[in-house]
Design an enzyme around this catalytic site. Structure first.
Site, PDB file in Angstrom:
ATOM      1  N   HIS A  45       4.679  19.062 -17.438  1.00 30.66           N
ATOM      2  CA  HIS A  45       5.380  17.836 -17.047  1.00 30.66           C
ATOM      3  C   HIS A  45       5.161  17.475 -15.577  1.00 30.66           C
ATOM      4  O   HIS A  45       5.445  16.354 -15.161  1.00 30.66           O
ATOM      5  CB  HIS A  45       6.875  17.919 -17.384  1.00 30.66           C
ATOM      6  CG  HIS A  45       7.683  18.801 -16.508  1.00 30.66           C
ATOM      7  ND1 HIS A  45       8.038  20.094 -16.839  1.00 30.66           N
ATOM      8  CD2 HIS A  45       8.246  18.583 -15.291  1.00 30.66           C
ATOM      9  CE1 HIS A  45       8.775  20.620 -15.890  1.00 30.66           C
ATOM     10  NE2 HIS A  45       8.916  19.724 -14.930  1.00 30.66           N
ATOM     11  N   ASP A  54       4.788  23.517 -22.205  1.00 32.47           N
ATOM     12  CA  ASP A  54       4.987  23.011 -20.846  1.00 32.47           C
ATOM     13  C   ASP A  54       4.151  23.792 -19.830  1.00 32.47           C
ATOM     14  O   ASP A  54       4.591  24.077 -18.724  1.00 32.47           O
ATOM     15  CB  ASP A  54       6.463  23.038 -20.444  1.00 32.47           C
ATOM     16  CG  ASP A  54       6.758  22.096 -19.267  1.00 32.47           C
ATOM     17  OD1 ASP A  54       5.933  21.207 -19.007  1.00 32.47           O
ATOM     18  OD2 ASP A  54       7.800  22.271 -18.609  1.00 32.47           O
ATOM     19  N   SER A  56       9.652  22.778 -10.255  1.00 34.79           N
ATOM     20  CA  SER A  56       8.971  22.926 -11.534  1.00 34.79           C
ATOM     21  C   SER A  56       7.547  23.437 -11.364  1.00 34.79           C
ATOM     22  O   SER A  56       6.780  22.912 -10.548  1.00 34.79           O
ATOM     23  CB  SER A  56       8.926  21.590 -12.271  1.00 34.79           C
ATOM     24  OG  SER A  56      10.203  21.197 -12.692  1.00 34.79           O
TER      25      SER A  56
END
Length: 307
Positions: free
Chosen positions: A39, A69, A151
């Site tokens: 992402h 992911d 992230s």
């Protein structure tokens, strides 16, 4: 470990659309490989990374997978400063110290280190994936501060070894200190496939579905569910002609409640359990049809659709 961490910037047609974190996890001949989240780079056509010495390097996007992911980037070995040491998440105990390294909020705060503990293992967290519906991820839980921009960064143990990849956090007024990371073993298994240019495929049933709990709001289903006192599972809205589900006899209005011995409570969990199997595997589906509990065996197929 610290110098193995990079700030990731993603661009679409020369305009930056997102940023996050990554880390160098492997070198091979003249190349070095960086792990980050899908992402973080999703929607972009170019990605660069910034190292702790300030050098900004354009990367090659090796591959990415939305469900796991995970994304893999490549740079020259001569461009990197350090390679992260990989640990083992299965050796962790709840209460062990954990560290997160990343670029929260903005590049001004790059390489911020936060400390906490492992708050839980094998947590099942439902997530929404762009254009892919709901899914469940099995993750590590930590109370180390996780912010936007973390992230893709490493979650480390007390020895500085990477045990997970920071992926998401719960955000709500009543929630504080609940961050999650993909176990490093899972991440590396997908990274290896991406490095080898293997196509990551998921098994396919060939149905469209709705959660039982959501279906109570639909007049065509609510009376049926109340009559048979069904409170969880997924309702098949339709089956694709010639699909594995159709061949196994599944039809509209059937309510799936189990895949083998795993209880299906929602579409997200159905997908999670389904994707633990491979194309060609046979699974037993337990379902309810007009109040009767039935079983059928489905040979899972392969299709570009999600389920």
């Amino acid at each position: 470990m610290y110098d193995a961490v990079v700030v990731v910037a993603t661009y679409a047609d020369e305009k930056m659309i997102s940023s996050g974190t990554g880390f160098v996890y492997k070198v091979n001949n003249n190349d070095a490989y960086i792990l980050t989240n899908n992402h973080v780079i999703e929607g972009g056509n170019s990605v660069n990374v910034t190292f702790t010495n300030g050098n900004v390097i354009n990367t090659e996007i090796i591959g990415a997978d939305a469900l796991s992911d995970i994304a893999v980037l490549k740079v020259k070995k001569s461009d990197i400063i350090s390679v992260a040491e990989i640990g083992k998440s299965d050796k962790l105990r709840v209460g062990d110290t954990s560290f997160a390294v990343g670029a929260p909020l903005d590049s001004i705060y790059s390489w911020t280190v936060t400390r906490g503990i492992i708050s839980g293992k094998d947590r099942m967290v439902e997530v929404k994936l762009n254009n892919n519906g709901d899914y469940v991820m099995k993750v590590l839980q930590t109370d180390a501060a996780i912010n936007s921009g973390n992230s893709g960064g490493p979650l480390c143990n007390a020895n500085g070894q990477v045990i997970g990849i920071t992926s998401l956090k719960l955000v709500a007024e009543s929630v504080e200190g609940m961050g999650f990371a993909i176990p490093i073993e899972v991440a590396l298994s997908y990274a290896e496939k991406l490095e080898n240019k293997e196509k990551i495929t998921q098994p396919y049933l060939g149905v469209s579905m709705v959660n039982v709990m959501d279906a109570y709001y639909y007049p065509e289903y609510s009376s049926l569910l109340k009559e048979y006192k069904i409170t969880k599972g997924v309702i098949i809205v339709s089956t694709e002609k010639g699909s594995p589900a159709a061949k196994a006899g599944l039809a509209s209005d059937d309510i799936i409640i189990k895949i083998n011995d795993d209880e299906v409570t929602s579409v997200a969990y159905l997908r999670y359990y389904l994707y633990n199997y491979g194309v060609g595997d046979k699974v037993e589906i337990t379902y309810i049809r007009k109040g009767k509990t039935l079983k059928t065996t489905v040979t899972l197929g392969s299709n570009s659709k999600t389920y």
